[in-house]
Write an enzyme that holds these catalytic residues in place. Structure first.
Site, PDB file in Angstrom:
ATOM      1  N   ARG A  59       0.856  -1.200   0.000  1.00 51.50           N
ATOM      2  CA  ARG A  59       0.000   0.000   0.000  1.00 51.50           C
ATOM      3  C   ARG A  59       0.889   1.246   0.000  1.00 51.50           C
ATOM      4  NH1 ARG A  59      -1.227   1.805   4.545  1.00 51.50           N
ATOM      5  NH2 ARG A  59      -1.959  -0.115   5.519  1.00 51.50           N
ATOM      6  N   ASP A 184      -8.087  18.640 -14.610  1.00 53.27           N
ATOM      7  CA  ASP A 184      -8.354  17.252 -15.008  1.00 53.27           C
ATOM      8  C   ASP A 184      -7.969  17.146 -16.481  1.00 53.27           C
ATOM      9  OD1 ASP A 184      -9.473  14.875 -15.929  1.00 53.27           O
ATOM     10  OD2 ASP A 184     -11.120  14.944 -14.489  1.00 53.27           O
TER      11      ASP A 184
END
Ligand SMILES: Cc1ncc(COP(=O)(O)O)c(C=O)c1O
Length: 389
Positions: A59, A184
């Site tokens: 992780r 974005d």
């Protein structure tokens, strides 16, 4: 995190070269020219705290993901790239890293429905509010700023109406106001547009789209130039946990190698389709920044290398007529998402943008969105002509 995760230099290489080589170092054990899929959760330590190569738990970091993250940073011209389980996971991490209750965000009046839903239904519950502005007009953004504003959020080209925002102009607005500019870059990809070089602070991607490019993976990314901000985001990426898995990271890394050639073909095919739609009797309006009459055409020509593979258009006969065109398409697959090698068609009002119904972001009911793939343009044109009837 060690400096290994920070891309220091791009050594003047061209985009096409970086896409293939950045992060893609030969495997030190075998010399394999493609980074292996390190499908592993944990790493043997040589004594407590004695990490080999800096990896302790996947992780926190995984070598396949590191390869992708280095590649993403290089392609966007940033210093730190971070890979997530989806575009929305990247957005969520960004928002919950940078915002605290009472903060305010300016969001665009045209954006992916899921991004709007994240602001309207999720983040707002934690005391973060937003105003909707026309980001193609810097004055509209300036008017929406408050003394609590922390971020300006932009999609350019926007989903699904292909609106264009002048990134450099909004970066100037953001700098003056002391807030950060998020872009974005999903529709353009870094091959066509590099927001950090134009003054943006953070680039967001749904790597599900053009970066992956083959409709076989869901992923997301953040890229920043500021190493300290990169460190802060990496801390939260690990603390929140929505990381890209090794196989997903590998698929995106593999897709990116052909990004440049794919984007050229997507752009060429889209231009041919727009040409046909422009003279079709049933088409009432086309949304595509390559058209000289598009209000953002000049800005797009200035900040993009080409106009990309996304096209939206409206048809005579309203919503039912638009739905019927989508249903009749054969080679264009009826489906959500975009940016894959295969062409897709969809009805935003009932599909990708159903969640913006009744909001300032509501889309026209007679709108059809195309993600133009890299098949033969002639075949695509024939299919669209028969679907339009
Ligand atoms: C422009 C844009 N940004 C973000 C997202 C969200 O990405 P994901 O679906 O990978 O979570 C999408 C998804 O369609 C999108 O089109």
């Amino acid at each position: 995190m060690s400096d290994r995760h920070t891309t220091e230099s791009h050594s003047g290489q061209s985009f096409e070269t970086l896409a293939i080589h950045s992060g893609n170092t030969a495997d030190p054990l075998t010399g394999a020219v493609v980074p292996p899929i390190y499908q592993v959760s944990t790493y043997k330590q040589d004594g407590v705290g004695g990490l080999r190569g800096g990896y302790e738990y996947s992780r926190s970091a995984n070598p396949t993901r590191t390869a992708l993250e280095e590649n993403l940073a290089a392609l966007e011209g940033g210093r730190r790239g971070l890979a997530f389980a989806s575009g929305l996971a990247a957005e969520d991490c960004l928002l919950r890293t940078l915002l605290t209750p009472g903060d305010h965000v300016v969001i665009p009046n045209d954006a992916y429905g899921g991004t709007f839903r994240l602001f309207a239904k999720v983040v707002s519950r934690w005391g973060i509010d937003f105003s909707v502005a026309d980001t193609s007009d810097p004055a509209s953004v300036r008017a929406a700023l408050t003394d609590r504003t922390k971020l300006i959020w932009v999609e350019t080209p926007s989903n699904p109406l292909l609106g264009i925002t002048d990134i450099a102009a909004l970066a100037a607005v953001a700098r003056t106001a002391g807030v950060r500019l998020v872009v974005d870059n999903t529709f353009a990809s870094p091959y066509l547009q590099q927001p950090l070089a134009l003054g943006a602070d953070i680039v967001v991607h749904s790597t599900t789209k053009y970066m992956g490019g083959h409709s076989d993976v869901v992923g997301g990314a953040l890229v920043v130039s500021d190493a300290e901000l990169g460190e802060e985001l990496a801390y939260h990426q690990n603390a929140m946990g929505a990381v890209a898995g090794p196989f997903d990271a590998w698929l995106v890394l593999r897709g990116i190698k052909t990004l440049a050639v794919r984007m050229d073909r997507h752009s060429e095919n889209a231009a041919r389709i727009v040409d046909m739609l422009s003279s079709h009797a049933r088409v009432t309006r086309i949304h595509y920044p390559g058209l000289p009459e598009h209000p953002g055409h000049e800005t797009a020509a200035k900040q993009m290398k080409a106009f990309g593979g996304m096209v939206s258009f409206q048809v005579a006969g309203g919503e039912e007529a638009a739905v019927a065109v989508c249903d009749r398409a054969k080679l264009f697959t009826l489906g959500e998402s975009l940016g894959g090698v295969e062409s897709l068609i969809e009805h935003p009002g009932r599909m990708t943008h159903a969640s913006v119904a009744g909001s300032a972001l509501e889309v026209p009911a007679d709108l059809i969105r195309l993600s133009v793939g890299i098949e033969s343009a002639d075949d695509l044109l024939a299919d669209l002509r028969q679907a339009l009837g």
